[in-house]
Design a protein around this motif. Structure first.
Motif, PDB file in Angstrom:
ATOM      1  N   SER A  98      -6.293  -7.222   1.588  1.00 55.38           N
ATOM      2  CA  SER A  98      -7.180  -8.125   0.861  1.00 55.38           C
ATOM      3  C   SER A  98      -6.648  -8.301  -0.552  1.00 55.38           C
ATOM      4  CB  SER A  98      -8.586  -7.541   0.786  1.00 55.38           C
ATOM      5  OG  SER A  98      -8.550  -6.388  -0.031  1.00 55.38           O
ATOM      6  N   VAL A  99      -7.202  -9.272  -1.252  1.00 53.03           N
ATOM      7  CA  VAL A  99      -6.764  -9.499  -2.622  1.00 53.03           C
ATOM      8  C   VAL A  99      -7.046  -8.250  -3.468  1.00 53.03           C
ATOM      9  CG1 VAL A  99      -7.107 -10.932  -4.658  1.00 53.03           C
ATOM     10  CG2 VAL A  99      -7.115 -11.969  -2.398  1.00 53.03           C
ATOM     11  N   ARG A 100      -8.139  -7.556  -3.150  1.00 54.25           N
ATOM     12  CA  ARG A 100      -8.456  -6.338  -3.891  1.00 54.25           C
ATOM     13  C   ARG A 100      -7.423  -5.243  -3.671  1.00 54.25           C
ATOM     14  NH1 ARG A 100     -13.373  -5.416  -6.709  1.00 54.25           N
ATOM     15  NH2 ARG A 100     -14.416  -7.432  -6.707  1.00 54.25           N
ATOM     16  N   ASP A 101      -6.960  -5.116  -2.427  1.00 50.44           N
ATOM     17  CA  ASP A 101      -5.884  -4.156  -2.135  1.00 50.44           C
ATOM     18  C   ASP A 101      -4.679  -4.463  -2.993  1.00 50.44           C
ATOM     19  OD1 ASP A 101      -7.406  -3.018  -0.224  1.00 50.44           O
ATOM     20  OD2 ASP A 101      -6.230  -3.707   1.498  1.00 50.44           O
ATOM     21  N   ALA A 102      -4.320  -5.748  -3.011  1.00 48.14           N
ATOM     22  CA  ALA A 102      -3.131  -6.161  -3.752  1.00 48.14           C
ATOM     23  C   ALA A 102      -3.299  -5.797  -5.222  1.00 48.14           C
ATOM     24  CB  ALA A 102      -2.897  -7.660  -3.584  1.00 48.14           C
ATOM     25  N   GLN A 103      -4.468  -6.082  -5.756  1.00 49.74           N
ATOM     26  CA  GLN A 103      -4.722  -5.759  -7.163  1.00 49.74           C
ATOM     27  C   GLN A 103      -4.602  -4.262  -7.404  1.00 49.74           C
ATOM     28  OE1 GLN A 103      -8.525  -7.433  -8.171  1.00 49.74           O
ATOM     29  NE2 GLN A 103      -7.674  -9.472  -8.555  1.00 49.74           N
ATOM     30  N   ALA A 104      -5.138  -3.476  -6.465  1.00 50.15           N
ATOM     31  CA  ALA A 104      -5.077  -2.027  -6.622  1.00 50.15           C
ATOM     32  C   ALA A 104      -3.633  -1.538  -6.655  1.00 50.15           C
ATOM     33  CB  ALA A 104      -5.846  -1.357  -5.487  1.00 50.15           C
TER      34      ALA A 104
END
Lengths: 319, 502
Positions: B76-82
């Motif tokens: 997810s985009v959140r994973d990528a950000q993390a």
């Protein structure tokens, strides 16, 4: 026949069969005549709003147009207008209302919801003001009888006049939507208005046409309601009917996003809604629950439809 | 983490399938710390898909992504950000009605029991703005900023999530020359701060200026890699196209016939102050080059009656016309295959048959009744002639590939036998095979006497296909180049408003 129509037809047959088995009065000629009559009236309104919904719009003013037409008819009858002229004038008025809605939506670029919400309030207000908010009857009017009282008896079962109006309206509407270039254009612009315009379609004119059709059918059903009810309460006649019409259109397979809809689906859905009211009565369910039940059935109907669509999309993706 | 031998990001054997299309096949990519890696390739080569996978927008069917040598799953985009990956989309994703600080911290606002800590947001946003060289108060509304400044806000947003990898997708496509130069400076600054950048661009000049290394994709596969001294325009083009250019674009210029389109001081609503005068002849292919926002699409839309002209004259075959709707333009023999195929070119939820016949219905009708027989004949012929790959006439067009969709757009217009064919970015987002077919079709049509005017942001396409090119800059035609004057340098000079160079 598409899956949506089969689904809604199945629902109709199920409720019909269940009620018929539970209460013997259901299949009586009198009850069925009433059911056919009211279903036909709902279906005529539903077909009208279906055209607007197909363009991606909405018409909330239907019930008030019905109230206005019924009220003015009563006034005209009282002033001893020739009923045939009165009918023509009111039909012309309905067409004019649709034209104004269409122009406000396409030329002024106002949102259909707002335009027709104002219409809902405005026409209702005018009805009450013009009649001094007094209930009125229609008296004995022979010309009206000759226009609206046509009946066809099949044994003890008598097909009521609204049914014949519905047949004519439905056949014309289905031909218009499925067989003419304008029907195709309506479906195209409902799916993608810009795309339709870039293909050389005069999207404005067609949208106006849809609003005109809708108000015309609202006006026609106003006359039929007036005749059937034989009196008008300016504050109440037709109230909330737009919501039944929209419910019939949506349950019948129209998408409020536009671009989808079938006439047959709307007719069956209108019948389902009337049938539900009838069944609630006959099955001894508290009539206070009527709205709740109709609401739940429509919600379940459209949810099922959505779920089926998703499953089909997934299957397609998996291929 | 300090190990400098392990690449920061390592992608191996990536596969991505979309319904009916293989977008990526066995793609590898490595990115080192503090490096600017350019990813180039033609439209449809898979660049955007690859970047969306890295940013968590899409998930791959197969393959691995490693960060600092450890395999990670970016779902997810959140994973990528993390994991410190931020993607800056070609179309900016800012809330224009909110201020800069609110945008920088959108979705990650520091708060106490739901109440946003305003002071902290503004203070932190100010420090991020400084890093990208944006000198505005943090309470400025985003809608008051130019596109170039908005882009810097996007970059500040990436910094606010401590991104270590910033992916920029066509960042200069809508920037002016000075804005682009400022962006290049920011890219250099970020690199010197140890941030790695993946830079996607069609503009090979920019790539040469910025990139430490270049990865080339073609048809969803790795086509090669260039580093340092090897990076040159020719080397990149060769790898991108994968064949000799002269073979790819086959233009047999013929003597142009009589005048089809002639404009004199034609003024579009988008740039009402500049009058445009030019002509297109029978059998001629004229290209319009320029940067995004130069007014090219607006010109085509004015010719097609979408946004009627506000002044000047427009003649078709010597006759003055004033198309105020697409219908009027079509009736004069002008048709447009628009840039945004899905929004303007097709009715996505309708079938191949219904799309193919849409403009023709009016001609084939009998008192308003659709001629279903003619409809089937027309659409069957189109599918055959255009070699459209579809399971059948009743297939809903949204499930077809971009190339086949574009062929339907062209096909429906060719059935109208146009005099002037307007094409806006005719090969955007379609595979190389269909691309070549579309070029061949343009060639065929021109040979048959159709006048063609096309807008393209792909330099190779303009150089390869145009008999003549008009170059636009900020609503003005800054120059006209005959085929023998056509070269990238001349086009870029004119496109950036440098008249003297022509």
């Amino acid at each position: 026949m598409n899956k949506n129509i089969l689904g809604i037809l199945g629902l109709f047959i199920f409720i019909f069969g269940f009620t018929a088995l539970s209460n013997e009065n259901f299949l009586s000629a009198y009850n069925l005549q009433n059911l056919v009559k009211w279903s036909s009236l709902y279906a005529i309104m539903g077909i009208g709003v279906a055209f607007v919904i197909i363009t991606g719009g909405i018409d909330l003013s239907i019930g008030s147009v019905i109230g206005l037409v019924a009220s003015l008819m009563a006034l005209m009858v009282r002033s001893e207008w020739d009923p045939a002229v009165a009918v023509l004038v009111l039909i012309a008025l309905s067409l004019g209302i649709g034209l104004i809605h269409g122009l406000l939506v396409t030329k002024m670029k106002l949102q259909p919801f707002v335009v027709t919400l104002c219409g809902l309030l405005f026409y209702r207000g005018i009805s009450r003001w013009a009649t001094d908010n007094q209930s009125m009857g229609y008296g004995d009017t022979e010309t009206l009888n000759s226009l609206f009282s046509g009946k066809l008896a099949i044994g003890s079962f008598v097909l009521p006049a609204p049914f014949f109006f519905l047949v004519v309206v439905a056949v014309l509407a289905a031909i218009f939507l499925n067989r003419t270039i304008w029907g195709r254009y309506l479906l195209a612009l409902g799916n993608n208005e810009d795309g339709a315009r870039y293909s050389g379609i005069e999207t404005g004119r067609l949208k106006i046409t849809a609003y005109v059709i809708c108000s015309f059918l609202a006006g026609l059903s106003g006359l039929l309601f007036a005749y059937e009810l034989d009196s008008v309460q300016p504050a109440q006649t037709g109230e909330f009917y737009e919501l039944y019409a929209i419910a019939a259109a949506v349950l019948g397979g129209c998408s409020l996003r536009g671009g989808q809809g079938t006439i047959l689906g709307v007719i069956i859905a209108a019948a389902v809604i009337r049938l539900l009211r009838n069944s609630i009565n006959l099955l001894g369910i508290s009539t206070h629950l009527e709205y709740a039940i109709i609401g739940m059935v429509i919600l379940c109907g459209v949810s099922t439809d959505e779920i089926i669509k998703r499953i089909m999309a997934k299957r397609r993706a998996a291929k | 983490m300090g190990d400098t031998q392990t690449p920061l990001l390592e992608v191996a054997a990536l596969e991505k399938q979309f319904p009916g299309v293989r977008a990526l096949h066995d793609v590898d990519l490595t990115l080192n710390r503090g490096e600017v890696l350019a990813v180039v390739g033609e439209n449809g080569a898979g660049k955007s898909t690859l970047m969306k996978i890295l940013a968590g927008v899409h998930t791959p069917n197969e393959g691995t992504v490693r960060i600092d040598g450890a395999e990670v799953r970016v779902q997810s985009v959140r994973d990528a950000q993390a994991h410190g990956i931020a993607l800056i989309h070609q179309e900016l994703n800012l809330a224009a009605n909110l201020d800069i600080a609110a945008n920088v911290f959108l979705g990650i606002e520091p708060h106490t029991a739901g109440f946003i800590d305003s002071g902290q947001i503004h203070a932190k946003a100010a420090s991020h703005l400084k890093r990208v060289g944006l000198d505005f108060p943090t309470d400025t509304l985003v809608e008051e900023l130019t596109i170039g400044h908005q882009q810097l806000v996007e970059i500040a947003k990436a910094l606010s999530v401590d991104a270590r990898i910033i992916i920029m997708d066509e960042p200069t496509s809508s920037l002016s020359q000075t804005e682009s130069e400022r962006l290049f400076k920011v890219v250099h600054d970020l690199r010197s701060q140890g941030i790695s950048i993946i830079y996607i661009s069609h503009r090979l000049g920019e790539v040469m200026e910025l990139a430490d290394r270049v990865t080339i994709l073609r048809d969803g596969e790795n086509a090669g890699e260039l580093a340092g001294e090897q990076i040159s325009h020719n080397a990149m083009v060769k790898l991108m196209v994968g064949r000799d250019l002269s073979q790819f674009y086959q233009r047999n210029t013929t003597e142009p016939g009589s005048m089809v389109l002639e404009t004199e001081n034609l003024r579009t609503p988008a740039h009402p102050r500049s009058g445009l005068s030019f002509s297109v002849h029978e059998g001629e292919i004229v290209g319009i080059a320029g940067l995004v926002g130069a007014g090219r699409t607006e010109l085509l839309e004015t010719l097609f009656g979408v946004t009627p002209a506000v002044g000047g004259t427009l003649k078709i075959a010597g006759k003055v016309i004033h198309p105020k709707t697409p219908l009027e333009a079509i009736q004069s023999g002008i048709v447009l295959a628009p840039e945004d195929r899905k929004q303007h070119g097709l009715i996505l939820e309708m079938s191949v048959r219904e799309n193919a016949s849409l403009p023709r219905l009016r001609m084939d009708q009998k008192v308003g009744a659709i001629d279903f027989g003619a409809e089937i004949v027309v659409s069957t012929e189109m599918v055959k002639k255009m070699d459209i790959k579809t399971p059948g006439l009743e297939q809903v067009v949204q499930y077809l590939s971009g190339g086949n969709q574009q062929k339907i757009v062209l096909g429906k217009w060719l059935a109208m036998k146009p005099r002037l064919l307007l094409l806006d970015e005719p090969t955007r987002g379609i595979d190389v095979g269909s691309k070549q077919e579309i070029y061949r079709l343009m060639e065929e049509l021109a040979a048959g006497g159709v006048a063609i005017l096309f807008v393209s942001s792909e330099m190779e396409e303009v150089l390869g296909m145009a008999d003549r090119a008009l170059v636009m800059h900020e609503g003005v035609i800054t120059g006209e180049l005959a085929r023998d004057q056509l070269n990238e340098e001349a086009v870029m000079q004119l496109a950036t408003g440098n008249k003297a160079a022509a």
